[in-house]
Scaffold this motif. Structure first.
Motif, PDB file in Angstrom:
ATOM      1  N   ARG A   1      -7.255  -4.646  13.042  1.00  0.00           N
ATOM      2  CA  ARG A   1      -8.563  -4.344  12.268  1.00  0.00           C
ATOM      3  C   ARG A   1      -8.222  -2.874  11.749  1.00  0.00           C
ATOM      4  N   ILE A   2      -7.856  -2.208  12.418  1.00  0.00           N
ATOM      5  CA  ILE A   2      -7.939  -0.672  12.177  1.00  0.00           C
ATOM      6  C   ILE A   2      -6.839  -0.481  11.420  1.00  0.00           C
ATOM      7  N   TYR A   3      -5.584  -1.103  11.653  1.00  0.00           N
ATOM      8  CA  TYR A   3      -4.204  -0.834  10.924  1.00  0.00           C
ATOM      9  C   TYR A   3      -4.423  -1.407   9.463  1.00  0.00           C
ATOM     10  N   ALA A   4      -5.037  -2.684   9.404  1.00  0.00           N
ATOM     11  CA  ALA A   4      -5.510  -3.116   8.022  1.00  0.00           C
ATOM     12  C   ALA A   4      -6.533  -2.216   7.302  1.00  0.00           C
ATOM     13  N   LEU A   5      -7.466  -1.729   7.767  1.00  0.00           N
ATOM     14  CA  LEU A   5      -8.179  -0.602   7.089  1.00  0.00           C
ATOM     15  C   LEU A   5      -7.437   0.604   6.628  1.00  0.00           C
ATOM     16  N   GLU A   6      -6.624   0.895   7.556  1.00  0.00           N
ATOM     17  CA  GLU A   6      -5.711   2.344   7.166  1.00  0.00           C
ATOM     18  C   GLU A   6      -4.882   1.884   5.948  1.00  0.00           C
ATOM     19  N   LYS A   7      -4.264   0.736   6.095  1.00  0.00           N
ATOM     20  CA  LYS A   7      -3.349   0.326   4.949  1.00  0.00           C
ATOM     21  C   LYS A   7      -4.160   0.026   3.747  1.00  0.00           C
ATOM     22  N   SER A   8      -5.228  -0.411   3.786  1.00  0.00           N
ATOM     23  CA  SER A   8      -6.211  -0.560   2.554  1.00  0.00           C
ATOM     24  C   SER A   8      -6.384   0.756   2.073  1.00  0.00           C
ATOM     25  N   ASP A   9      -6.700   1.711   3.011  1.00  0.00           N
ATOM     26  CA  ASP A   9      -7.177   3.125   2.698  1.00  0.00           C
ATOM     27  C   ASP A   9      -6.195   3.724   1.770  1.00  0.00           C
ATOM     28  N   ALA A  10      -4.749   3.607   2.280  1.00  0.00           N
ATOM     29  CA  ALA A  10      -3.656   4.238   1.585  1.00  0.00           C
ATOM     30  C   ALA A  10      -3.403   3.623   0.458  1.00  0.00           C
ATOM     31  N   ILE A  11      -3.703   2.317   0.229  1.00  0.00           N
ATOM     32  CA  ILE A  11      -3.486   1.491  -1.080  1.00  0.00           C
ATOM     33  C   ILE A  11      -4.506   2.241  -1.996  1.00  0.00           C
ATOM     34  N   ASN A  12      -5.919   2.277  -1.499  1.00  0.00           N
ATOM     35  CA  ASN A  12      -6.903   2.763  -2.339  1.00  0.00           C
ATOM     36  C   ASN A  12      -6.544   4.438  -2.802  1.00  0.00           C
ATOM     37  N   THR A  13      -6.074   5.182  -1.982  1.00  0.00           N
ATOM     38  CA  THR A  13      -5.488   6.355  -2.236  1.00  0.00           C
ATOM     39  C   THR A  13      -4.604   6.525  -3.348  1.00  0.00           C
ATOM     40  N   GLU A  14      -3.639   5.709  -3.321  1.00  0.00           N
ATOM     41  CA  GLU A  14      -2.548   5.697  -4.573  1.00  0.00           C
ATOM     42  C   GLU A  14      -3.437   5.176  -5.711  1.00  0.00           C
ATOM     43  N   ASN A  15      -4.085   4.329  -5.392  1.00  0.00           N
ATOM     44  CA  ASN A  15      -4.986   3.795  -6.865  1.00  0.00           C
ATOM     45  C   ASN A  15      -5.877   5.072  -7.431  1.00  0.00           C
ATOM     46  N   HIS A  16      -6.361   5.983  -6.770  1.00  0.00           N
ATOM     47  CA  HIS A  16      -7.012   6.922  -7.154  1.00  0.00           C
ATOM     48  C   HIS A  16      -6.318   7.862  -7.881  1.00  0.00           C
ATOM     49  N   LYS A  17      -5.147   8.182  -7.332  1.00  0.00           N
ATOM     50  CA  LYS A  17      -4.185   9.111  -7.835  1.00  0.00           C
ATOM     51  C   LYS A  17      -3.791   8.622  -9.343  1.00  0.00           C
ATOM     52  N   VAL A  18      -3.539   7.340  -9.584  1.00  0.00           N
ATOM     53  CA  VAL A  18      -3.367   6.965 -10.698  1.00  0.00           C
ATOM     54  C   VAL A  18      -4.274   6.988 -11.540  1.00  0.00           C
ATOM     55  N   ILE A  19      -5.579   6.456 -11.207  1.00  0.00           N
ATOM     56  CA  ILE A  19      -6.739   6.528 -11.987  1.00  0.00           C
ATOM     57  C   ILE A  19      -7.049   8.114 -12.422  1.00  0.00           C
ATOM     58  N   ASN A  20      -6.927   9.089 -11.575  1.00  0.00           N
ATOM     59  CA  ASN A  20      -7.293  10.304 -11.911  1.00  0.00           C
ATOM     60  C   ASN A  20      -6.013  10.847 -13.036  1.00  0.00           C
ATOM     61  N   HIS A  21      -4.863  10.557 -12.706  1.00  0.00           N
ATOM     62  CA  HIS A  21      -3.720  10.786 -13.608  1.00  0.00           C
ATOM     63  C   HIS A  21      -4.224  10.207 -15.162  1.00  0.00           C
ATOM     64  N   ARG A  22      -4.352   9.016 -15.258  1.00  0.00           N
ATOM     65  CA  ARG A  22      -4.872   8.350 -16.326  1.00  0.00           C
ATOM     66  C   ARG A  22      -6.025   9.008 -16.890  1.00  0.00           C
ATOM     67  N   ILE A  23      -6.934   9.527 -16.195  1.00  0.00           N
ATOM     68  CA  ILE A  23      -8.124  10.224 -16.739  1.00  0.00           C
ATOM     69  C   ILE A  23      -7.795  11.572 -17.299  1.00  0.00           C
ATOM     70  N   SER A  24      -7.050  12.293 -16.638  1.00  0.00           N
ATOM     71  CA  SER A  24      -6.341  13.419 -17.207  1.00  0.00           C
ATOM     72  C   SER A  24      -5.684  13.260 -18.393  1.00  0.00           C
ATOM     73  N   ASP A  25      -4.893  12.365 -18.494  1.00  0.00           N
ATOM     74  CA  ASP A  25      -4.326  12.018 -19.689  1.00  0.00           C
ATOM     75  C   ASP A  25      -5.032  11.753 -20.948  1.00  0.00           C
ATOM     76  N   LEU A  26      -6.082  11.005 -20.572  1.00  0.00           N
ATOM     77  CA  LEU A  26      -7.163  10.772 -21.636  1.00  0.00           C
ATOM     78  C   LEU A  26      -7.895  11.969 -22.048  1.00  0.00           C
ATOM     79  N   GLU A  27      -8.064  12.765 -21.151  1.00  0.00           N
ATOM     80  CA  GLU A  27      -8.823  13.956 -21.568  1.00  0.00           C
ATOM     81  C   GLU A  27      -8.012  14.777 -22.548  1.00  0.00           C
ATOM     82  N   GLU A  28      -6.708  15.159 -22.080  1.00  0.00           N
ATOM     83  CA  GLU A  28      -5.811  15.779 -22.906  1.00  0.00           C
ATOM     84  C   GLU A  28      -5.750  15.362 -24.242  1.00  0.00           C
ATOM     85  N   ALA A  29      -5.655  13.977 -24.441  1.00  0.00           N
ATOM     86  CA  ALA A  29      -5.392  13.117 -25.715  1.00  0.00           C
ATOM     87  C   ALA A  29      -6.738  13.761 -26.653  1.00  0.00           C
TER      88      ALA A  29
END
Length: 76
Positions: A46-74
């Motif tokens: 269960r811990i491994y599954a949570l850590e894997k899920s957290d890593a995926i969420n971290t990557e999603n957050h990076k993508v979302i933050n990058h998109r927000i930055s792009d929109l702000e610049e636009a």
């Protein structure tokens, strides 16, 4: 029969009974340890599954933050 033979037979019976009951206690305790190890293994999965899920969420957050930055610049 002599007294020594009677004492030897009684000692043998006592030792056999003690060994058998000791074996039963060991068997019980090993069973309990197996249950604990199984529960620990499930928890690790269960811990491994949570850590894997957290890593995926971290990557999603990076993508979302990058998109927000792009929109702000636009918008500027």
């Amino acid at each position: 029969m002599s007294d020594a033979v009677i004492v030897a037979i009684a000692s043998l019976c006592g030792s056999a009974i003690g060994s058998f009951s000791g074996f039963q206690v060991i068997k019980y305790r090993v069973g309990q340890l197996e249950k604990k190890v199984e529960a620990c293994g499930e928890q690790n999965e269960r811990i491994y599954a949570l850590e894997k899920s957290d890593a995926i969420n971290t990557e999603n957050h990076k993508v979302i933050n990058h998109r927000i930055s792009d929109l702000e610049e636009a918008l500027k």
